[in-house]
Design an enzyme around this catalytic site. Structure first.
Site, short mmCIF file in Angstrom:
data_model
loop_
_atom_site.label_atom_id
_atom_site.label_comp_id
_atom_site.label_asym_id
_atom_site.label_seq_id
_atom_site.Cartn_x
_atom_site.Cartn_y
_atom_site.Cartn_z
N ASP A 205 -9.27 -4.16 -0.32
CA ASP A 205 -9.36 -4.97 -1.54
C ASP A 205 -9.65 -6.41 -1.09
O ASP A 205 -9.31 -6.80 0.03
CB ASP A 205 -8.04 -4.90 -2.30
CG ASP A 205 -8.00 -5.85 -3.47
OD1 ASP A 205 -8.91 -5.81 -4.30
OD2 ASP A 205 -7.05 -6.65 -3.54
N ASP A 398 -2.96 -4.81 -2.46
CA ASP A 398 -1.70 -5.48 -2.80
C ASP A 398 -1.39 -5.52 -4.28
O ASP A 398 -0.30 -5.95 -4.67
CB ASP A 398 -1.72 -6.92 -2.27
CG ASP A 398 -2.66 -7.81 -3.08
OD1 ASP A 398 -3.71 -7.31 -3.53
OD2 ASP A 398 -2.35 -9.00 -3.25
N ASP A 402 -4.79 -1.61 -7.17
CA ASP A 402 -5.03 -0.91 -5.90
C ASP A 402 -4.19 0.36 -5.76
O ASP A 402 -4.43 1.16 -4.87
CB ASP A 402 -4.72 -1.84 -4.71
CG ASP A 402 -5.57 -3.09 -4.71
OD1 ASP A 402 -6.77 -2.98 -5.01
OD2 ASP A 402 -5.04 -4.17 -4.42
#
Length: 510
Positions: A205, A398, A402
């Site tokens: 990410d 995080d 996600d």
């Protein structure tokens, strides 16, 4: 050594100091931490300043300054200055307790390679018993007395005891997970160690992982008074956990918020809430447009993240403007990407941001494979497609968006500074928001698996050589017959050698 003190100096309602055990302190209580003491509970500094050694929890070598409003974790050490804290988490809810629980869980779990050893042992033991019986029969019916034959039977049974096989994996796992915890790497299971060592693709990410996740508002366009515009946006974003929300609240800079009801997060798109009878929407350009708002604004600057704001009252919809934000790369991001590539691991960057932002970040990091405007369910599909293509995938993230991808990946790596759902979903938790810690975790997992294989090798070599000698194969040529006492000593030595070899892991720098 205890990681938290036995008592807490709690400030009573009358201002007196009362010592209490940590588990008896009510949430919200104020307590004092003096220089040199360990912090007893998770909480927030309410008065005073100091420097706190966070190494026991995060692995950071340099003490961190703490002032009013900063969070301090149980188990960290106050270096200087007395400060007062407000208790937020106690007992099993503290970060320290959760870390201990994760480490214990990992150490008691079995890696697939260890289960393989269990299967081998289930076959190995009957084979050894048969070998021992055959040894007895051979010598007894070739002119030797029962005592001689019985010695060979007993020696084979003793020397072939598969203790070293049983210890090969768990000893390495226990040492390795302990080393990981010291570095701020928490393996939830032994299986995650083995899978991490075997990955060939990392999907990352962008926001909060490659970048600090603390963007700043650098541009504002509004068709109404700017302060009112920011008040609307900040009031709505205050209930969001998205990294951009904090930047907007900081830009607003006031405590005068509207009361927001019926707040809802639309993952990958935006947020919705109500202020009185007005429906407020904030999010991406596509999110605002698909909700029927007509956009009229100047041309946005390329390479920034944008949040658009719209207000709906009844059937009337009014677009109010946007803010442009920029999020800087983490200091170790470039070095992390370079070292991961040197390991021969492929890298894919996924982001919900627009193509221009994704391209700008990917170019700085030298990432060739990236995807922009990716929704949470699309991240999950990308992971699943990679796995169908034979890739062994680790996902690093995080945020709430996600979580599906973290769950779908072979290994989900959650950044400790992220949301609770991401941390809960991940197979591995990185306590400190540091990318190089992930790199160290990959190296550590490879060393752990290598050590397990070494242990298995020596255990098999020992049994391959030991059983024939114990059965008396050398007796006709050299007159050597292994005494059962020495067979027991050799068996113990094999177990000690496996444990010692596992402990040598600690000599490896990661």
């Amino acid at each position: 050594m205890d990681l938290t003190p036995a008592t807490v100096r709690v400030i009573t309602a009358g201002g007196a100091i009362r010592e209490m055990p940590p588990e008896a302190v009510p949430v919200g209580s104020r307590f004092i931490v003096r220089p040199g003491e360990r912090v007893p509970l998770d909480g927030e500094v309410s008065a005073g300043t100091s420097e706190v050694n966070q190494a026991p929890i995060t692995g950071e070598s340099i003490p961190v300054e703490k002032k009013k409003g900063d969070k301090v974790l149980a188990g960290t050490i106050n270096k200087m200055g007395t400060f007062t804290m407000s208790a937020q988490s106690i007992g099993e809810n503290t970060v320290l307790s959760q870390i201990i629980k994760l480490v214990e869980s990992a150490q008691s779990s079995k890696a697939p390679i260890q289960r393989m050893a269990d299967k081998i042992s289930s076959v190995f033991v009957p084979v050894v018993v048969i070998c021992a019986i055959l040894s007895f029969i051979f010598w007894r019916f070739n002119g030797y007395d029962t005592y001689f034959a019985l010695k060979t039977l007993i020696s084979v049974l003793i020397i072939a005891c598969p203790c070293s096989l049983g210890l090969a994996a768990p000893t390495a796992v226990i040492v390795g997970t302990g080393m990981g915890a010291e570095k701020g790497i928490l393996f939830k299971t032994a299986e995650s160690i083995e899978k991490l060592a075997d990955i060939d693709t990392i999907v990352l990410d962008k926001t909060g992982t490659l970048t600090y996740g603390k963007p700043e508002v650098v541009k504002i366009f509004s068709i109404i008074d700017e302060e009112i515009f920011l008040r609307y946006l900040a009031s709505l974003e205050r209930a969001s956990s998205h990294p951009l929300a904090e930047a907007i609240i900081k830009k607003y800079g006031k405590d005068d918020f509207y009361e927001v009801t019926r707040f809802e997060t639309i993952p990958g798109k935006g947020v919705v809430g109500f202020i009185n009878d007005e429906k407020i929407l904030a999010g991406s350009l596509s999110f605002i447009k698909e909700n029927g708002f007509e956009i009229t604004e100047d041309d946005p600057e390329e390479g920034l993240s944008y949040i658009y704001l719209g207000v709906q009252k009844g059937n009337e919809k009014k677009y109010l403007g946007y803010v442009g934000l920029f999020d800087n790369l983490k200091d170790d991001a470039i070095d992390f990407i370079r070292k991961i590539k040197n390991l021969g691991i492929g890298i894919i960057m996924l982001t919900g941001d627009n193509e221009k932002i994704a391209e700008k970040i990917a170019k700085k990091l030298n990432i060739e494979n990236y995807r922009a405007k990716v929704l949470p369910d699309e991240k999950q599909k990308i992971i699943e497609n990679l796995k169908l293509g034979g890739k062994k995938v680790a996902m690093i993230g995080d945020g709430i968006n996600d979580a599906p991808a973290l769950a779908s990946a072979d290994v989900g790596i959650a950044i400790g500074s992220g949301t609770d759902i991401a941390i809960e979903t991940g197979d591995i938790v990185i306590v400190k928001s540091n990318l190089m810690t992930i790199y160290k975790g990959i190296l550590l997992s490879k060393k752990i698996i290598s050590k397990i294989k070494q242990n298995f090798f020596w255990a098999f070599v020992y049994n391959t050589l030991g059983i024939p000698i114990a059965s008396g194969i050398l007796y006709p040529f050299l007159g050597i017959l292994l005494n059962p006492m020495f067979a027991g000593l050799a068996m113990a030595f094999s177990s000690v050698s496996v444990v010692t070899n596992s402990l040598l892991l600690r000599r490896n720098e990661i």
